[in-house]
Design a protein around this motif. Sequence first.
Motif, mmCIF file in Angstrom:
data_model
loop_
_atom_site.group_PDB
_atom_site.id
_atom_site.type_symbol
_atom_site.label_atom_id
_atom_site.label_comp_id
_atom_site.label_asym_id
_atom_site.label_seq_id
_atom_site.Cartn_x
_atom_site.Cartn_y
_atom_site.Cartn_z
ATOM 1 N N LYS A 188 2.052 -32.725 11.471
ATOM 2 C CA LYS A 188 2.510 -33.451 12.656
ATOM 3 C C LYS A 188 3.083 -32.500 13.698
ATOM 4 O O LYS A 188 2.862 -32.677 14.904
ATOM 5 C CB LYS A 188 3.549 -34.494 12.253
ATOM 6 N N HIS A 189 3.823 -31.488 13.263
ATOM 7 C CA HIS A 189 4.376 -30.532 14.217
ATOM 8 C C HIS A 189 3.272 -29.686 14.851
ATOM 9 O O HIS A 189 3.389 -29.273 16.010
ATOM 10 C CB HIS A 189 5.403 -29.638 13.529
ATOM 11 N N ILE A 190 2.220 -29.420 14.119
ATOM 12 C CA ILE A 190 1.095 -28.679 14.696
ATOM 13 C C ILE A 190 0.368 -29.540 15.723
ATOM 14 O O ILE A 190 0.033 -29.081 16.822
ATOM 15 C CB ILE A 190 0.140 -28.214 13.583
ATOM 16 N N TYR A 191 0.124 -30.809 15.393
ATOM 17 C CA TYR A 191 -0.561 -31.706 16.324
ATOM 18 C C TYR A 191 0.269 -31.926 17.592
ATOM 19 O O TYR A 191 -0.267 -31.897 18.704
ATOM 20 C CB TYR A 191 -0.847 -33.053 15.654
ATOM 21 N N ARG A 240 -0.655 -20.997 12.213
ATOM 22 C CA ARG A 240 -1.574 -22.117 12.460
ATOM 23 C C ARG A 240 -1.176 -22.876 13.722
ATOM 24 O O ARG A 240 -2.037 -23.271 14.519
ATOM 25 C CB ARG A 240 -1.579 -23.060 11.261
ATOM 26 N N ARG A 241 0.102 -23.079 13.902
ATOM 27 C CA ARG A 241 0.558 -23.814 15.086
ATOM 28 C C ARG A 241 0.223 -23.053 16.366
ATOM 29 O O ARG A 241 -0.246 -23.638 17.347
ATOM 30 C CB ARG A 241 2.062 -24.064 14.999
ATOM 31 N N SER A 242 0.452 -21.744 16.370
ATOM 32 C CA SER A 242 0.137 -20.938 17.554
ATOM 33 C C SER A 242 -1.358 -20.944 17.845
ATOM 34 O O SER A 242 -1.776 -20.984 19.010
ATOM 35 C CB SER A 242 0.635 -19.503 17.356
ATOM 36 N N ALA A 243 -2.176 -20.911 16.792
ATOM 37 C CA ALA A 243 -3.627 -20.927 16.992
ATOM 38 C C ALA A 243 -4.087 -22.241 17.614
ATOM 39 O O ALA A 243 -4.898 -22.249 18.553
ATOM 40 C CB ALA A 243 -4.330 -20.691 15.659
#
Length: 222
Positions: A38-41, A173-176
């Motif tokens: 959820k934080h990545i989205y 992953r989040r930065s990507a």
Amino acid sequence: MGVSSLAPRTVRGRQSWSARYFARRVVYPWELPSIMRKHIYTGAMGSTYYALINGIFFVYFGNSIGMSRFQWGVMGAIASFLLTAQLLSAVLTQRSGRRKVVWFASAIAARGLRILGILVSLWLWHTGWVQASVVLIAFICLSNFFGAMAEPPWLSWLADIIPERDHGRFWGRRSAWIALSSGSSTCSFTAPSRSRPWRCRVRAISSAISWPRSATAPSGRG
């Protein structure tokens, strides 16, 4: 009798909702994959929002309502100085012990002030007020202040939720995903076409988003 009996229930319902939303709770290991996704989205969606409202479209909008190079420089300098608000936020978060409340209020204020500043300055520009750019600078600086206030509690919050062994993989992953969504959203609005040059396409789409009537404002409109 009916009204008096319903009123306390409504108050209790509101209090219980806020208490549930901002209360601390235990995060179980089986919840972590869903929380990280959820934080990545949300990070990807947030980057799309900022690419459309704070990137090249915002620069075009500011130029359209009459911002000068000096005003751009002043706003950039003030925005850099306002990063010191993170120190105030860290102290406030530590003393209050309610970092979720500090983050939520600051994030909502930052986004709301930015949208409000764009709309108000656009309306003033349309009415012919030559200082519409000054109003935009004031709102954006306030937005940057609250945006800086939102950073420390959010980072501290995630640092406690996500295990240390997963920090590198999660932030990578989040930065990507943020880079992918930001680049794709920007390129999708500025992609060159055969019928129009690149700059003309940027201006056409920017005009549709930010609503200025022309790239060069008439005299008397800033």
